[in-house]
Design a protein around this motif. Structure first.
Motif, PDB file in Angstrom:
ATOM      1  N   ILE A  69       0.825  -0.995  -0.041  1.00 15.99           N
ATOM      2  CA  ILE A  69       0.067   0.034   0.073  1.00 15.99           C
ATOM      3  C   ILE A  69       1.280   1.393  -0.251  1.00 15.99           C
ATOM      4  O   ILE A  69       1.293   1.295   0.721  1.00 15.99           O
ATOM      5  CB  ILE A  69      -1.006   0.037   1.415  1.00 15.99           C
ATOM      6  N   CYS A  71       0.690   5.525  -0.428  1.00 13.13           N
ATOM      7  CA  CYS A  71      -0.293   7.193  -0.197  1.00 13.13           C
ATOM      8  C   CYS A  71       0.774   7.966  -0.683  1.00 13.13           C
ATOM      9  O   CYS A  71       1.877   8.445   0.142  1.00 13.13           O
ATOM     10  CB  CYS A  71      -0.875   6.837   0.911  1.00 13.13           C
ATOM     11  N   GLU A 107      -3.906   1.295  -3.903  1.00 14.28           N
ATOM     12  CA  GLU A 107      -4.708   0.199  -3.898  1.00 14.28           C
ATOM     13  C   GLU A 107      -3.403  -1.427  -3.610  1.00 14.28           C
ATOM     14  O   GLU A 107      -3.908  -2.501  -2.399  1.00 14.28           O
ATOM     15  CB  GLU A 107      -5.969   0.020  -3.602  1.00 14.28           C
ATOM     16  N   THR A 108      -3.136  -1.340  -4.165  1.00 15.90           N
ATOM     17  CA  THR A 108      -2.063  -2.663  -4.540  1.00 15.90           C
ATOM     18  C   THR A 108      -0.919  -2.562  -5.597  1.00 15.90           C
ATOM     19  O   THR A 108      -0.831  -1.256  -6.567  1.00 15.90           O
ATOM     20  CB  THR A 108      -3.212  -3.821  -5.037  1.00 15.90           C
ATOM     21  N   GLN A 122      -5.962  -7.694   2.144  1.00 11.66           N
ATOM     22  CA  GLN A 122      -5.629  -6.335   1.412  1.00 11.66           C
ATOM     23  C   GLN A 122      -6.717  -5.686   1.486  1.00 11.66           C
ATOM     24  O   GLN A 122      -5.960  -4.224   1.653  1.00 11.66           O
ATOM     25  CB  GLN A 122      -5.281  -6.848   0.409  1.00 11.66           C
ATOM     26  N   GLU A 125      -5.927  -3.322   5.044  1.00 15.77           N
ATOM     27  CA  GLU A 125      -5.297  -2.634   4.764  1.00 15.77           C
ATOM     28  C   GLU A 125      -5.218  -1.656   3.463  1.00 15.77           C
ATOM     29  O   GLU A 125      -4.574  -0.621   4.577  1.00 15.77           O
ATOM     30  CB  GLU A 125      -3.897  -3.644   3.794  1.00 15.77           C
ATOM     31  N   ILE A 126      -5.974  -1.391   2.661  1.00 16.46           N
ATOM     32  CA  ILE A 126      -6.538  -0.783   2.194  1.00 16.46           C
ATOM     33  C   ILE A 126      -6.976   1.243   3.387  1.00 16.46           C
ATOM     34  O   ILE A 126      -7.298   1.746   3.885  1.00 16.46           O
ATOM     35  CB  ILE A 126      -7.799  -0.629   1.521  1.00 16.46           C
ATOM     36  N   HIS A 164      -7.304   2.141  -7.389  1.00 17.93           N
ATOM     37  CA  HIS A 164      -6.599   3.829  -6.322  1.00 17.93           C
ATOM     38  C   HIS A 164      -8.095   4.701  -5.998  1.00 17.93           C
ATOM     39  O   HIS A 164      -8.590   4.199  -6.413  1.00 17.93           O
ATOM     40  CB  HIS A 164      -5.031   4.328  -6.836  1.00 17.93           C
TER      41      HIS A 164
END
Length: 213
Positions: A69, A71, A107-108, A122, A125-126, A164
């Protein structure tokens, strides 16, 4: 610099940001996906984005591989994080300089691995990344409202097909949000302390309608 302007006809605020016009036209010309070779969100292309503000990785260095992930600040932001909030009023013209935050949650690392294809881990986690960025930005006294949203596909406004989400923090609270909060408060007071959202969820679960599995 971007600017927020008050529309007195609709009693709403509108963001004006010239930099948004510089976004990559990934979907122009008939293609529905971004070329992975040119995609700034793909694994190994970390140098193509602004420096990350958050990343989940087991090994590696910041702004390098090893993440699942990331940002990063939006390269073409609707609002800019630098500066202080200043209001300008000239007769009917009311504006606020475009101070805020505009971030992208990648996101990945997988270019075509959309949310419906993600593992439960996942997705968790997002959502954790959403929460972490929200809690960090809400401490900034300049920001009054934070919106986390996701555009999927060209028709929704996405300029890059890699999975995303986005986050925007603004120096004003939109009128629609104020109305929603007021309605929730009225329901809370009229029912002796009930949460409207909780009631909606409980009712739909009980009636087994409007539920998609």
């Amino acid at each position: 610099m971007p600017e927020l302007r008050k529309d007195y006809v609709t009693d709403t605020w509108v963001v004006f940001s010239a930099s948004r016009a510089q976004r990559p036209g990934a979907f122009r010309g008939g293609t529905s996906t971004t070329d992975p070779v040119k995609c700034p969100f793909c694994y190994g292309h970390e140098h193509m984005t602004p420096p990350e503000v958050l990343a989940y990785r087991k090994d590696g260095v910041p702004n390098g591989p090893g993440w699942w992930i990331r940002c990063v600040p939006n390269k073409y932001p609707a609002l800019q994080v630098e500066g202080e909030v200043h209001r300008r009023v000239s007769q009917l013209f009311h504006s606020v300089n475009g101070v805020g935050a505009h971030e992208v949650i990648i996101e990945t690392p997988e270019h075509e691995h959309h949310l419906s294809m993600q593992s439960e881990f996942q997705v968790q986690e997002i959502i954790t990344a959403y929460k972490q960025r929200y809690l960090d930005l809400i401490r900034d006294k300049r920001f009054k409202y934070i919106l986390i949203f996701k555009n999927h596909g060209e028709r929704a406004g996405a300029s890059i097909s890699h999975p995303h989400s986005q986050l925007i923090a603004t120096p004003i609270v939109p009128r629609r949000i104020v109305e929603e909060v007021n309605a929730l408060n009225r329901f809370y007071e009229s029912t002796g302390g009930s949460c409207l959202y909780c009631e909606i969820v409980e009712t739909e679960l009980e009636e087994e309608k409007r539920i998609v599995s």
